[in-house]
Enzyme design. Structure first.
Site, PDB file in Angstrom:
ATOM      1  N   GLU A 200      -9.331   8.333   0.535  1.00 48.57           N
ATOM      2  CA  GLU A 200     -10.684   8.295   0.006  1.00 48.57           C
ATOM      3  C   GLU A 200     -10.870   7.033  -0.832  1.00 48.57           C
ATOM      4  OE1 GLU A 200     -11.779  10.722  -3.378  1.00 48.57           O
ATOM      5  OE2 GLU A 200      -9.687  11.370  -3.599  1.00 48.57           O
TER       6      GLU A 200
ATOM      7  N   ASP B 161       5.399   2.232 -11.314  1.00 47.06           N
ATOM      8  CA  ASP B 161       4.816   0.885 -11.323  1.00 47.06           C
ATOM      9  C   ASP B 161       3.498   0.937 -12.088  1.00 47.06           C
ATOM     10  OD1 ASP B 161       4.438  -1.787 -10.833  1.00 47.06           O
ATOM     11  OD2 ASP B 161       3.951  -1.577  -8.712  1.00 47.06           O
TER      12      ASP B 161
END
Length: 292
Positions: free
Chosen positions: A82, A187
């Site tokens: 999405e 990260d």
């Protein structure tokens, strides 16, 4: 259902537009036939980057701590998600992010991860038999990055002479970690946290594994961009143990090594400075250090 789609044909998309940004593979925005806005990543070489990313997103989703984009289709060559409608981050966003990150970090398990994955485009090794966090971080994080720098002839004999001293101090600094492993984003810089509708934090581009929670916090400080209120709220809910500044230096050393591997010798000066900073933290030297 995802599994019923034999493959993804990008020609299905309307209003296709190449996405700018820090994606490690070609990426696009588009609209599907049913009207859904999607974000598409393509890995023509089938390196495994997108499979690892999808695995990480599903792990974060299953933790039920912070929102991630819905995966619409995944394969070795495509990842369709999405498209996130974004808004400007306010105070509520930073509070919700801190609270969600604490919940994520409360998810625990053995050090590492069932599969290897990637940090940026670099391989990230997660499988091993290390019994301690210090051993895991040295053997699965620092050493592979140094191997990469040696192969690129960026890590030379001038740095190699510090290896035994570096190992000693990294393991010494991390020996004080006694908390259980936490599920990590892996990260967590500001570009990998989006502010969605109604100030909802949304995590993207993970490099998940189970490790010490402070590695995520250290990464947020490497490039900045996180509000002071984020740190205040996180520490209210889960204070940090003494010695965090030294551990932060070690944890971000991994990312600096990775940047040197990804982007070249221009980053080696920051690596060298951090190496020396780690060694300077110590009041003692390892046995035989004078011969290294």
């Amino acid at each position: 259902m995802l599994g019923k789609i034999p493959d993804f044909d990008i020609s299905q998309l309307q209003k296709l537009k190449k996405a700018d940004g820090a994606s490690q593979t070609p990426a696009y925005f588009g609209i599907m036939a049913d009207g859904r806005k999607v974000f598409v990543k393509e890995d023509r070489e089938g390196t495994g980057l997108l499979e690892a990313e999808a695995d990480g997103l599903m792990a974060l989703r299953n933790a039920d701590a912070l929102r991630v984009p819905e995966i619409i289709f995944r394969s070795r060559h495509w990842l369709v998600m999405e498209a996130i409608e974004r808004e400007a981050a306010g105070d509520a966003f930073w509070t919700l992010l801190a609270e969600g990150l604490v919940r994520l970090h409360r998810t625990t398990g053995p050090w590492g991860w069932p599969r290897n994955n990637f940090i940026g485009r670099s391989p990230q090794y997660n499988k091993g038999a290390q019994n301690s966090w210090a051993e895991f971080f040295w053997e699965q994080r620092i050493l592979p990055q140094l191997d990469g720098l040696r192969a690129r002839e960026i890590w030379t004999a001038a740095e190699e002479k510090w290896l035994a001293v570096l190992e000693y101090h990294v393991k010494r600094i991390l020996a004080d970690v006694h908390e259980p492993p936490s599920l990590l984003h892996g990260d967590l810089w500001s570009g990998n946290v989006l502010c969605g509708w109604q100030q909802t934090p949304i995590l993207i581009d993970p490099a998940v594994y189970l490790g010490h929670r402070e590695t995520d916090l250290a990464m947020t400080e490497l490039f900045g961009g996180f509000a002071r209120s984020f740190y205040q709220r996180y520490k209210e809910l889960w204070p940090l143990a003494p010695g965090y500044p030294a551990r932060r230096l070690v944890y971000n050393f991994y990312h600096k090594l990775n940047h040197a591997n990804l982007y070249g010798s221009g980053y080696i000066w920051d690596v060298k400075k951090t190496l020396l900073d780690i060694v300077k933290l110590a009041d003692v030297q390892p046995p035989m250090a004078e011969n290294v």
